[in-house]
Write a protein that holds these residues in place. Sequence first.
Motif, PDB file in Angstrom:
ATOM      1  N   UNK A 755       0.845  -1.199   0.000  1.00  0.00           N
ATOM      2  CA  UNK A 755       0.000   0.000   0.000  1.00  0.00           C
ATOM      3  C   UNK A 755       0.878   1.245   0.000  1.00  0.00           C
ATOM      4  N   UNK A 756       0.412   2.248  -0.759  1.00  0.00           N
ATOM      5  CA  UNK A 756       1.125   3.516  -0.885  1.00  0.00           C
ATOM      6  C   UNK A 756       0.203   4.653  -0.459  1.00  0.00           C
ATOM      7  N   UNK A 757       0.156   4.991   0.834  1.00  0.00           N
ATOM      8  CA  UNK A 757      -0.818   5.989   1.319  1.00  0.00           C
ATOM      9  C   UNK A 757      -0.638   7.374   0.713  1.00  0.00           C
ATOM     10  N   UNK A 758       0.574   7.732   0.316  1.00  0.00           N
ATOM     11  CA  UNK A 758       0.795   9.099  -0.163  1.00  0.00           C
ATOM     12  C   UNK A 758       0.119   9.366  -1.494  1.00  0.00           C
ATOM     13  N   UNK A 759      -0.197   8.312  -2.243  1.00  0.00           N
ATOM     14  CA  UNK A 759      -0.826   8.513  -3.554  1.00  0.00           C
ATOM     15  C   UNK A 759      -2.233   7.949  -3.567  1.00  0.00           C
ATOM     16  N   UNK A 760      -2.777   7.650  -2.393  1.00  0.00           N
ATOM     17  CA  UNK A 760      -4.107   7.037  -2.323  1.00  0.00           C
ATOM     18  C   UNK A 760      -5.146   8.082  -1.983  1.00  0.00           C
ATOM     19  N   UNK A 761      -6.398   7.699  -2.101  1.00  0.00           N
ATOM     20  CA  UNK A 761      -7.506   8.579  -1.758  1.00  0.00           C
ATOM     21  C   UNK A 761      -8.812   7.910  -2.082  1.00  0.00           C
ATOM     22  N   UNK A 762      -9.884   8.596  -1.863  1.00  0.00           N
ATOM     23  CA  UNK A 762     -11.215   8.092  -2.165  1.00  0.00           C
ATOM     24  C   UNK A 762     -11.689   8.735  -3.461  1.00  0.00           C
ATOM     25  N   UNK A 803      -2.711  -2.300  11.524  1.00  0.00           N
ATOM     26  CA  UNK A 803      -2.229  -1.842  12.826  1.00  0.00           C
ATOM     27  C   UNK A 803      -2.660  -0.389  12.974  1.00  0.00           C
ATOM     28  N   UNK A 804      -3.702  -0.170  13.768  1.00  0.00           N
ATOM     29  CA  UNK A 804      -4.253   1.175  13.925  1.00  0.00           C
ATOM     30  C   UNK A 804      -3.519   1.981  14.977  1.00  0.00           C
ATOM     31  N   UNK A 805      -2.983   1.322  15.994  1.00  0.00           N
ATOM     32  CA  UNK A 805      -2.381   2.071  17.098  1.00  0.00           C
ATOM     33  C   UNK A 805      -3.441   2.853  17.844  1.00  0.00           C
ATOM     34  N   UNK A 806      -3.197   4.139  18.052  1.00  0.00           N
ATOM     35  CA  UNK A 806      -4.175   5.036  18.665  1.00  0.00           C
ATOM     36  C   UNK A 806      -4.750   5.921  17.565  1.00  0.00           C
ATOM     37  N   UNK A 807      -5.980   5.683  17.123  1.00  0.00           N
ATOM     38  CA  UNK A 807      -6.560   6.461  16.020  1.00  0.00           C
ATOM     39  C   UNK A 807      -7.222   7.739  16.513  1.00  0.00           C
ATOM     40  N   UNK A 808      -7.346   8.684  15.618  1.00  0.00           N
ATOM     41  CA  UNK A 808      -8.056   9.930  15.887  1.00  0.00           C
ATOM     42  C   UNK A 808      -9.126  10.113  14.825  1.00  0.00           C
ATOM     43  N   UNK A 809      -9.936  11.129  14.978  1.00  0.00           N
ATOM     44  CA  UNK A 809     -10.962  11.431  13.982  1.00  0.00           C
ATOM     45  C   UNK A 809     -10.299  12.038  12.755  1.00  0.00           C
ATOM     46  N   UNK A 810     -10.674  11.533  11.589  1.00  0.00           N
ATOM     47  CA  UNK A 810     -10.106  12.059  10.358  1.00  0.00           C
ATOM     48  C   UNK A 810     -10.563  13.478  10.075  1.00  0.00           C
ATOM     49  N   UNK A 811      -9.855  14.110   9.143  1.00  0.00           N
ATOM     50  CA  UNK A 811     -10.163  15.502   8.793  1.00  0.00           C
ATOM     51  C   UNK A 811      -9.696  15.744   7.364  1.00  0.00           C
ATOM     52  N   UNK A 812     -10.486  16.453   6.564  1.00  0.00           N
ATOM     53  CA  UNK A 812     -10.051  16.723   5.180  1.00  0.00           C
ATOM     54  C   UNK A 812      -8.723  17.471   5.111  1.00  0.00           C
ATOM     55  N   UNK A 813      -8.373  18.175   6.184  1.00  0.00           N
ATOM     56  CA  UNK A 813      -7.127  18.946   6.171  1.00  0.00           C
ATOM     57  C   UNK A 813      -5.897  18.110   6.503  1.00  0.00           C
ATOM     58  N   UNK A 814      -6.084  16.841   6.897  1.00  0.00           N
ATOM     59  CA  UNK A 814      -4.942  15.991   7.207  1.00  0.00           C
ATOM     60  C   UNK A 814      -4.194  15.643   5.925  1.00  0.00           C
ATOM     61  N   UNK A 815      -2.939  16.012   5.885  1.00  0.00           N
ATOM     62  CA  UNK A 815      -2.112  15.755   4.702  1.00  0.00           C
ATOM     63  C   UNK A 815      -0.889  14.928   5.073  1.00  0.00           C
ATOM     64  N   UNK A 816      -1.107  13.789   5.682  1.00  0.00           N
ATOM     65  CA  UNK A 816       0.009  12.905   6.031  1.00  0.00           C
ATOM     66  C   UNK A 816       0.358  12.933   7.499  1.00  0.00           C
ATOM     67  N   UNK A 817       0.439  14.128   8.110  1.00  0.00           N
ATOM     68  CA  UNK A 817       0.751  14.244   9.531  1.00  0.00           C
ATOM     69  C   UNK A 817      -0.536  14.385  10.334  1.00  0.00           C
ATOM     70  N   UNK A 818      -0.693  13.527  11.316  1.00  0.00           N
ATOM     71  CA  UNK A 818      -1.870  13.568  12.178  1.00  0.00           C
ATOM     72  C   UNK A 818      -1.571  14.404  13.419  1.00  0.00           C
TER      73      UNK A 818
END
Length: 857
Positions: A755-762, A803-818
């Motif tokens: 998986x390549x998260x940097x080039x993924x999306x919906x 492996x989720x670890x400690x998840x947070x609520x997503x946000x459209x402004x998230x660009x890689x760094x949570x």
Amino acid sequence: PGSHTFHPMSMLLASHHSDFQLPQWARPRPPSLNRCSPSGTQRTSSGTRRSPSGTRRSPSGTQSPRRVAPSAPGIRFRSPALGSPQGAQSNCKSPSSPTASGTRSPQRPASLTAPSTRGQLSTRDASPLNATKSPDGPPSRSRVYGPTLLQQFRSPTAIKASPTAVKSSFAENLRMTKLELRMGTLDGQLQQPPPEGVRSKSLADLLEAEESTSGEEQLQTKTTAMFKLIDADGNGSISKLELIAAVYRHAEVSAFVLDSPTPAIITEDSFDAINDVFDEMAGGGQRVGLNDFASYFRKLAKDRLALLVDRRRRKEMFDLIDADGNGTISKLEFVSAFQKHPRLTALSVSLLPRVDVSQVLQDEGSYEAVNEVFDTMAAGRQRVLWEDFELHCARVKPSASTASCLSSPSSRYTNRSNTRVLIIAPGFGRDCNPRQGAMLMQAGYQLHWCRDIPESAELHQAAASMMVAPYLPRLRENIREFSPHVVVCGSQGGAYAVGLWQMGYWRGPTVMINAHPDLPRRLPHGVQVVIAHGSNDEVYHWRREDLEEIASSASNSCMLYQTINSGQMASGARTRLGDTHIMQSLLMHDCLPRLVDAAVSQAGPEVHFLQSWRERLSDSRCDAQHWLGYSPERLRRLWSSPGHRGMDDNKLFEVSPASEEFRRVAAIFKAAPPEPPAYMLSSDASWDRLPIYKIDRVENGCQLEGSYVPYRDALRRSLQEQGVKFDAATHACWAFHGSGHEAVASIINDPVAGFQPLVSGTRNTAVWGSGTYFARDAKYVADGQFCPRAPDGTRCMLLCLLTLGMPCLGDPSHKGNLPFRQKPHRYNSSVDCLSSPEVYVIQHPGAAVPAYLITFA
């Protein structure tokens, strides 16, 4: 008089009677009686003169033996440090021995008899009968044990009697004490053995038995019985005098109040301990009611039970390490136990932070860390005793989740019927949104509504916590009477909660619905707080970054539950909307009760709420996921490649339709959630009829060892540094991912990371921020057309281990760094909903590994 002193206990007992007067011997002497003749003798009221040697001189000049007690004996209470039964050198005659006059001493009345170990009296007497005189100095002090002076305070009738009767009884008791001191009858009491210990259940045992049974209030019953026993006058409240008298009178009360297996001895230490207990219960008052009494001892029972449970867990750990069962631990046993027993992970988190004990025999650094801990416990010896182990564990502060790591899964969730919830009525939903109060009531909590405090629109403003200050004592009384486990407030009620924190009236778990403007930038230390807020709140406007900064100030003690608007899809629609001031999302998925449970959880609010996500899955799916496991090590047991290594060119191995493995994977694929999902497209009936053509197992050892395992280990260390124990069943999950056939083949065969998260999306739109998207339910992937059809009409999707670890609520402004969770540590993944997530977003390629390829029509 002179060097003799009284402990405050004696003064306290006397001061409870307004017309109490000191006995004759303790009053200041008139000047005429204190004059001494030139010859050193002292004249008495009868005309006789007393010589310094302790004899009386008659008017005729002859001396007669002294037959009465001294006019002013100094009597004081002694602590065991000043004198003990073993160290007391008393010269009093025993009851069976003749006195100087040849007669036996009178027997003590039965009503005045008491165990001698309850009290200790010290007296100085110049009489030859009970003083020994050394050749070089004055007579030495004799120490006599006998509670005669305080015996009247051990009798309920004495407390109920009038002050005149008490004074008369005190004088009679004093006369008998003097007589016994003179005649030596207390010497026999010195020889009596101390009473046996009280063999009754402790507070911790009662609370533990109460929590293990349904509806049996054993601790409450015991507390009520003790209160009635202490309440001598039966007026429904107890005074300090009643508590002191009951402790010294009843061995059962002594064991209950002072947690002592033996009856309390009248000493300064025991009196001070009783005094401290009463002051803490009364809070500055003069009397204590049943509610305050029960509340104090219930809190005390919780603390003692926690210590007892910790000690049991440490003993369980010690027994696991002690392989040969000889009661000691060698260095080899200590080192090898961490690899043999996975349950010892809790011990490694608390004693060995930031050390991967699973590699203790392979990694030199890990071995040195374990070796250092053993040497510290052994203190130069070859083996470690249980006492050394327990002492070392007690010195090390465990992490927030260590306390529950050895407990069964069922113990992680709160028994709601035993949880007391105090609700601050102003601003809460009983009036403006009654469904919130009804939800808590239906959940089974014990509720108490604080309604005797005002509600005003001005409380919505900043600095409202200053306006509510006059009403905080009233809230404090409600807290004292009800003794809640958690306080819940909403809207303007948050001003009262902040005021309680500032005044120190409440430092327990708190649930705040709608973040009040007075919310401090740094939450109170050690207070578990759950803050619920919606991005569309029309009353309180907060930036998400500010709330996250407040939550991070409390480490693992705070959880921020929030709802926000999702990003827009290509059609311009939004998949989810944030809550308004009413916070309707709390009424779905049992959310509000789960927030209350999280606030009181020992594991911490965030960890507990994360564990409760499993309740949103069906039982069949939970069983299937548990069978597959949540770790790559568990997955490899099913692999068919040579050596279970997955290093061949072929990465797909078909699973037999008749196997248990096929049945379990199909159960996860077909499982429907017990609650209606947020994204409803097709009917459940059509999904149940969907045929599964084939299930292939993905065996890519390079991805597993080169990407997934290193990321998981790094995440585990990060959580340990934050005080959170990594639990695969909590911090990992199974989810589905759909894509085109070429993309799926690339994910399966990639030797580094599929998986390549940097080039993924919906669909090229980051609804919840950038990253690789996964769905909790396979139906969502199929209905959303995320897996296109092949030419033969079949479709396929991947079942992946995340492996989720400690998840947070997503946000459209998230660009890689949570966002930061605890600087420098950030959250590890994001979801579409904190209450019942259906979409997971990962930002690291090693956070997911493909496990199965499912082909269906």
